[in-house]
Scaffold this active site. Sequence first.
Site, PDB file in Angstrom:
ATOM      1  N   MET A  10      28.737  -1.904 -22.449  1.00  0.00           N
ATOM      2  CA  MET A  10      28.059  -1.774 -21.154  1.00  0.00           C
ATOM      3  C   MET A  10      28.947  -1.090 -20.111  1.00  0.00           C
ATOM      4  O   MET A  10      28.511  -0.199 -19.396  1.00  0.00           O
ATOM      5  CB  MET A  10      27.618  -3.149 -20.632  1.00  0.00           C
ATOM      6  CG  MET A  10      26.586  -3.840 -21.480  1.00  0.00           C
ATOM      7  SD  MET A  10      25.073  -2.891 -21.673  1.00  0.00           S
ATOM      8  CE  MET A  10      24.303  -3.113 -20.080  1.00  0.00           C
ATOM      9  N   VAL A  52      32.979  -7.633 -18.700  1.00  0.00           N
ATOM     10  CA  VAL A  52      33.868  -8.138 -19.756  1.00  0.00           C
ATOM     11  C   VAL A  52      33.054  -9.053 -20.669  1.00  0.00           C
ATOM     12  O   VAL A  52      31.846  -9.204 -20.499  1.00  0.00           O
ATOM     13  CB  VAL A  52      35.095  -8.882 -19.159  1.00  0.00           C
ATOM     14  CG1 VAL A  52      35.922  -7.942 -18.301  1.00  0.00           C
ATOM     15  CG2 VAL A  52      34.672 -10.087 -18.330  1.00  0.00           C
ATOM     16  N   SER A  62      24.516 -11.318 -18.596  1.00  0.00           N
ATOM     17  CA  SER A  62      23.085 -11.405 -18.862  1.00  0.00           C
ATOM     18  C   SER A  62      22.611 -12.847 -18.938  1.00  0.00           C
ATOM     19  O   SER A  62      21.408 -13.090 -18.907  1.00  0.00           O
ATOM     20  CB  SER A  62      22.708 -10.635 -20.116  1.00  0.00           C
ATOM     21  OG  SER A  62      23.740 -10.613 -21.035  1.00  0.00           O
ATOM     22  N   HIS A  89      22.679  -6.353 -12.891  1.00  0.00           N
ATOM     23  CA  HIS A  89      22.378  -6.492 -14.319  1.00  0.00           C
ATOM     24  C   HIS A  89      21.741  -5.222 -14.869  1.00  0.00           C
ATOM     25  O   HIS A  89      20.597  -4.900 -14.555  1.00  0.00           O
ATOM     26  CB  HIS A  89      21.437  -7.706 -14.512  1.00  0.00           C
ATOM     27  CG  HIS A  89      21.146  -8.012 -15.938  1.00  0.00           C
ATOM     28  ND1 HIS A  89      19.926  -8.466 -16.376  1.00  0.00           N
ATOM     29  CD2 HIS A  89      21.928  -7.924 -17.044  1.00  0.00           C
ATOM     30  CE1 HIS A  89      19.972  -8.645 -17.685  1.00  0.00           C
ATOM     31  NE2 HIS A  89      21.172  -8.324 -18.105  1.00  0.00           N
ATOM     32  N   GLU A 103      18.510  -5.014 -12.417  1.00  0.00           N
ATOM     33  CA  GLU A 103      18.199  -6.258 -11.696  1.00  0.00           C
ATOM     34  C   GLU A 103      19.392  -6.599 -10.812  1.00  0.00           C
ATOM     35  O   GLU A 103      20.528  -6.651 -11.298  1.00  0.00           O
ATOM     36  CB  GLU A 103      18.001  -7.410 -12.684  1.00  0.00           C
ATOM     37  CG  GLU A 103      16.646  -7.444 -13.340  1.00  0.00           C
ATOM     38  CD  GLU A 103      16.517  -8.639 -14.303  1.00  0.00           C
ATOM     39  OE1 GLU A 103      15.547  -9.382 -14.194  1.00  0.00           O
ATOM     40  OE2 GLU A 103      17.393  -8.822 -15.170  1.00  0.00           O
ATOM     41  N   ASN A 151      14.645 -10.692 -18.971  1.00  0.00           N
ATOM     42  CA  ASN A 151      14.887 -11.324 -20.266  1.00  0.00           C
ATOM     43  C   ASN A 151      13.978 -12.520 -20.508  1.00  0.00           C
ATOM     44  O   ASN A 151      13.626 -12.816 -21.643  1.00  0.00           O
ATOM     45  CB  ASN A 151      16.365 -11.706 -20.407  1.00  0.00           C
ATOM     46  CG  ASN A 151      17.213 -10.469 -20.657  1.00  0.00           C
ATOM     47  OD1 ASN A 151      16.690  -9.404 -20.980  1.00  0.00           O
ATOM     48  ND2 ASN A 151      18.515 -10.591 -20.483  1.00  0.00           N
TER      49      ASN A 151
HETATM   50  P1  NAD Z   1      31.672  -5.602 -25.156  1.00  0.00           P
HETATM   51  O1  NAD Z   1      32.267  -6.613 -26.018  1.00  0.00           O
HETATM   52  O2  NAD Z   1      31.182  -4.330 -25.758  1.00  0.00           O
HETATM   53  O3  NAD Z   1      32.684  -5.183 -24.001  1.00  0.00           O
HETATM   54  C1  NAD Z   1      33.492  -6.071 -23.308  1.00  0.00           C
HETATM   55  C2  NAD Z   1      34.767  -5.346 -22.933  1.00  0.00           C
HETATM   56  O4  NAD Z   1      35.499  -6.152 -22.019  1.00  0.00           O
HETATM   57  C3  NAD Z   1      35.697  -5.083 -24.108  1.00  0.00           C
HETATM   58  O5  NAD Z   1      36.040  -3.709 -24.123  1.00  0.00           O
HETATM   59  C4  NAD Z   1      36.909  -5.948 -23.818  1.00  0.00           C
HETATM   60  O6  NAD Z   1      38.099  -5.395 -24.284  1.00  0.00           O
HETATM   61  C5  NAD Z   1      36.879  -6.010 -22.315  1.00  0.00           C
HETATM   62  N1  NAD Z   1      37.581  -7.130 -21.741  1.00  0.00           N
HETATM   63  C6  NAD Z   1      37.596  -8.409 -22.148  1.00  0.00           C
HETATM   64  N2  NAD Z   1      38.384  -9.156 -21.337  1.00  0.00           N
HETATM   65  C7  NAD Z   1      38.854  -8.326 -20.384  1.00  0.00           C
HETATM   66  C8  NAD Z   1      39.690  -8.503 -19.267  1.00  0.00           C
HETATM   67  N3  NAD Z   1      40.193  -9.689 -18.950  1.00  0.00           N
HETATM   68  N4  NAD Z   1      39.980  -7.429 -18.480  1.00  0.00           N
HETATM   69  C9  NAD Z   1      39.464  -6.224 -18.789  1.00  0.00           C
HETATM   70  N5  NAD Z   1      38.662  -6.010 -19.827  1.00  0.00           N
HETATM   71  C10 NAD Z   1      38.353  -7.047 -20.632  1.00  0.00           C
HETATM   72  O7  NAD Z   1      30.472  -6.329 -24.378  1.00  0.00           O
HETATM   73  P2  NAD Z   1      29.190  -5.733 -23.683  1.00  0.00           P
HETATM   74  O8  NAD Z   1      28.053  -5.749 -24.632  1.00  0.00           O
HETATM   75  O9  NAD Z   1      29.550  -4.474 -23.018  1.00  0.00           O
HETATM   76  O10 NAD Z   1      28.870  -6.840 -22.599  1.00  0.00           O
HETATM   77  C11 NAD Z   1      29.611  -6.948 -21.415  1.00  0.00           C
HETATM   78  C12 NAD Z   1      28.849  -7.772 -20.411  1.00  0.00           C
HETATM   79  O11 NAD Z   1      27.593  -7.146 -20.149  1.00  0.00           O
HETATM   80  C13 NAD Z   1      28.534  -9.186 -20.851  1.00  0.00           C
HETATM   81  O12 NAD Z   1      28.616 -10.022 -19.736  1.00  0.00           O
HETATM   82  C14 NAD Z   1      27.090  -9.084 -21.329  1.00  0.00           C
HETATM   83  O13 NAD Z   1      26.392 -10.292 -21.215  1.00  0.00           O
HETATM   84  C15 NAD Z   1      26.548  -8.090 -20.350  1.00  0.00           C
HETATM   85  N6  NAD Z   1      25.344  -7.377 -20.778  1.00  0.00           N
HETATM   86  C16 NAD Z   1      25.260  -6.894 -22.055  1.00  0.00           C
HETATM   87  C17 NAD Z   1      24.117  -6.210 -22.426  1.00  0.00           C
HETATM   88  C18 NAD Z   1      23.997  -5.635 -23.816  1.00  0.00           C
HETATM   89  O14 NAD Z   1      22.917  -5.160 -24.167  1.00  0.00           O
HETATM   90  N7  NAD Z   1      25.069  -5.622 -24.602  1.00  0.00           N
HETATM   91  C19 NAD Z   1      23.092  -5.997 -21.500  1.00  0.00           C
HETATM   92  C20 NAD Z   1      23.230  -6.474 -20.194  1.00  0.00           C
HETATM   93  C21 NAD Z   1      24.376  -7.164 -19.857  1.00  0.00           C
END
Ligand code: NAD
Length: 738
Positions: A337, A413, A442, A463, A475, A513
Site C-alpha cells: 500500500m 506499516v 483497514s 483509508h 475513506e 469493508n
Molecule cells: P505490507 O506488508 O505490504 O507493507 C508493510 C510495510 O511496512 C513493509 O514494507 C514493512 O517493511 C514496513 N514496516 C513495518 N514496520 C515498519 C516500521 N516500524 N517503520 C517503517 N516501515 C515499517 O502491508 P500492506 O498490505 O501494504 O498494508 C499496510 C497497511 O495498509 C496495513 O495497515 C493494512 O491494513 C492497510 N491496508 C491494506 C490494504 C490491502 O489491500 N493490502 C488495503 C487498505 C489498507
Amino acid sequence: MTYTNFTVDTDADGIALVTWDMPEKSMNVFTEEVMRELDAIVDATVADEKVKGVVFTSGKDSFSGGADITMLQKMLKAFARDKAKDPEKATKALFDNAGYMSGLFRKIETCGKPWVSAINGTCMGGAFELSLACHGRVAADSDRVKMALPEVKIGIFPGAGGTQRVPRLTDQQQALQMLTSGQSLTPKKAKAMGLIHEIAAPASLVEAAKAMIKGGLKPVAPWDEKGFRLPGGQIYSAAGANLWPAAIAILRRETYGNYPAAAAILKCVYEGLLVPFDTGLRIEQRYFTEIMQTKEAAAMIRSLFVSLQELNKGARRPVGEPETKFKKIGVIGAGFMGAGIAYVTAKAGIPVVLIDRDMEAAEKGKAHSQGLVAAAVKKGRSTAEAGERLLSLITPSADYADLDGADLVIEAVFEDSGVKKLATENAEAVLKSSAVFASNTSTIPITALAKNSARPKNFIGIHFFSPVDRMMLVEIILGKKTGDKALATAIDYVRAIKKTPIVVNDTRGFYVNRCVLRYMSEAYKMLIEGVPAPMIENAARAAGMPVGPLALTDETAVDLAQKIMKQTIRDLGEKAVDPAQMQLIDTMVDTHGRFGRKNGKGFYDYPAKPAKKSLWPGLRDLYPQKAADDIDYEELKQRLLVVIALEAVRVMEEGIVTDPREADVGSILAFGFAPFTGGALSYIDSIGAAEFVAIAKRLQKKYGAEFKAPKLLVDMAAKGETFYQRFDPYAGQSKKAA
Ligand code: NAD
C-alpha cells in the site's frame, strides 16, 4: 453586438472568429444562456454579408466539458413536478427542451456559411456534437485534446445529433463502440475514424481552421449532399447483417439489459440510418426524451455526476479551515500500500519521503513507481520526462528524521497495533506540531490508534483501496478526537491526488469493508445452500456488479477472509461468525490450500496466461448441488444487492456515514455497486422504503437475520421518506441561504 460568453472578431478575409470563454468558469459548458447567445451569433453571422465563414474555438485551456448537467437535472425536476398536473404537456415540454440543442446545431449545419471548429483542448459531449455539426474540424496536436461523447456513463446518451452524425462519418462498428463506451479519442484516433479533418500545431490551430474556409470549404454536410452513402455500408447489407446481431449480443453481455441508455444508442443508430438525416434527428430526440425519464438516468446523473463532483470539490470540508498546499508528505511503510500511496502522491507533483525499516525495503517501494511509470510511458500515457519528474519526487529513506517539515504523514506499516504505535511515536518526534498524522489501517479503530499520538486532534484515518493507483475512492476516518484541521488537511490531500473522499466515523470495517463483507458472505451462504458457483457469479454480474463475490474473495485473498473471520470471533465472540461459513473458508484454506489469486488457487483456478481463470470444479463436491431449475435466479440477484444495501442503511443508522451522497458514490467507486442504481441508498430510494422493507422481510424469513430491516428503514417506510429527504445533504445550505 456583445455577448457574455463569446467574443466575435471578423478579420479582413471575412472570417469571424467566435471564441467561447465563459466568465468565472474554469471550463466552458452549455447553459441556456450560452445556447441563446450561440443562436444569436448564428443569426448575426448569416445576416452579415461581410462574414464569409466562422471559426469556432475556446478561450480556455480546454474546449468545453459539454452540457451543464445540473441544467439537465433542473429540467428533470421541472418535468417531475409538472407531470403530476399534466403529463402530456410536461412530456411535450421535455421533448422540446431535449431538442433545442440539436436544433441549434442543425441550424449551424444548414446556415449556408462554412463553420469550422478549432478544438484546442478537452472537448466533451455537447461540445463535440457541436463540432460534428460544423463543416470542418481541426484539432490541436496536443495531449490535452481528448474528444468524447461520454453521456452513457451517466445514464443518458448524446442527444444533440451525436448518434446520427458519428455513424454517418465513420463505420457503424466503431461508431457503436465509441457511443456505447463513452471512450475518449486522441486527435490521431479521431482523424483515423474520419471524425475530424485535420490536426494542427497548437499555435497555428486557428490559422489552420481559417485556411479550410479560405480553401473553399463547402457549407454542406456530407449527408445533405445528393448521393450520400454511409461510409460503412447500409444497415441492410452484408456488413450490416454481420454487425447488428453481434452488436446486440455484445451489448447484452456487457450490460445485462441494465442500461436503457446504451440500448437506446443502438436503436437510434439502427433506426436513424434507415431514414433521412432530419428524421434520424427526430428519432434521436424521441429516444432521448424517453431515456431522460428513466430512473437510471436520474440516479446516475445524481450520483455519478452531481454528487461525485460535489464530493470532489470538497463538499464535506469544514468551512473556514485554510487550504493546505502540500510541500512535503511522508509515507511510512513502503510495502504494497505505501508504495502505491507514494506513487499517487508524486504523480500529483508533491514531494514524498518513503520510509521503511531499511533502505532496501524503501528502495523496493520506490521501484513500484518505476514499474508504473515505465508501463505508462510504454503505453503512451506519459512521457519519459514526466516519468523522470515523478520519480525524482520520491525519496526513499530508512531515517524518520527525513520526515522533518512534512505537512502530512501517512503510515502503511504492518497491520499490528504495536508496530503502528512505534511508527507514530517515531514520526511525531520529528514532525512540526501542526502536521497531520494519518493511518491507512483497514481494521484497527482510529480512536484506539490515536491513543498512541501526543496530538490526537491531528490524528486521522486515510483509508486507501488496492490497487492504489487505480481505485478512485478514499475513506477518511474520524477518530473521537480528530479535529477539523486534520479533516480539512486529509480532504485537501485526497483532492490533490485527484481521488474522491468520503468522510466516515470510526467503526469496525468503516463503511466500504462492512458492505463488501456482506456481499462475500452472502455468496458463501449460497454455496453452502448448494447453489452452483457459476450461478452465483453470473447472478452478481447480471445484478450489475462488476466482479462476482467469489472472484472478489480471490482478489483480496481467501486466507485474508479467514484471518478476518478469526479476528472477529476473538473480538466479538463465536456467534459473530456463521460456523458453516467459517468451515467453508477453513476447508478452502487449510484442507485445499486455496488462498486466492495470489497462489493461483482460490474459488477459481488461475492457469498461466493466455488461458483464462475458471471456477474450481472441486467446489461442486463441497456441498450437495441443487438443480438449477430449483433455484430462483432473480432472487439470487436480489439477495446480493439487498444484503449490501441493508448494511449501508445500518451504517447510516449508526451515524457512521451521514451523507447519502457519500454512501452512494462510495458504494459505486469502491466495489462497483450496480452503477445504474446510483448506489446502495439510491437503489432503495428507487424501489421505495415500504416496498424495500417488504422485500427484506420476505428474504429474512427465508435466509436469516442479515436481511432484517433496520429500524431506520422501517421508520422511513412508515413516513414515506427517501434517504435524500431524510438526510438531505443540502438542508444546511438552504438554511444558510434563508
Ligand atoms: P505490507 O506488508 O505490504 O507493507 C508493510 C510495510 O511496512 C513493509 O514494507 C514493512 O517493511 C514496513 N514496516 C513495518 N514496520 C515498519 C516500521 N516500524 N517503520 C517503517 N516501515 C515499517 O502491508 P500492506 O498490505 O501494504 O498494508 C499496510 C497497511 O495498509 C496495513 O495497515 C493494512 O491494513 C492497510 N491496508 C491494506 C490494504 C490491502 O489491500 N493490502 C488495503 C487498505 C489498507
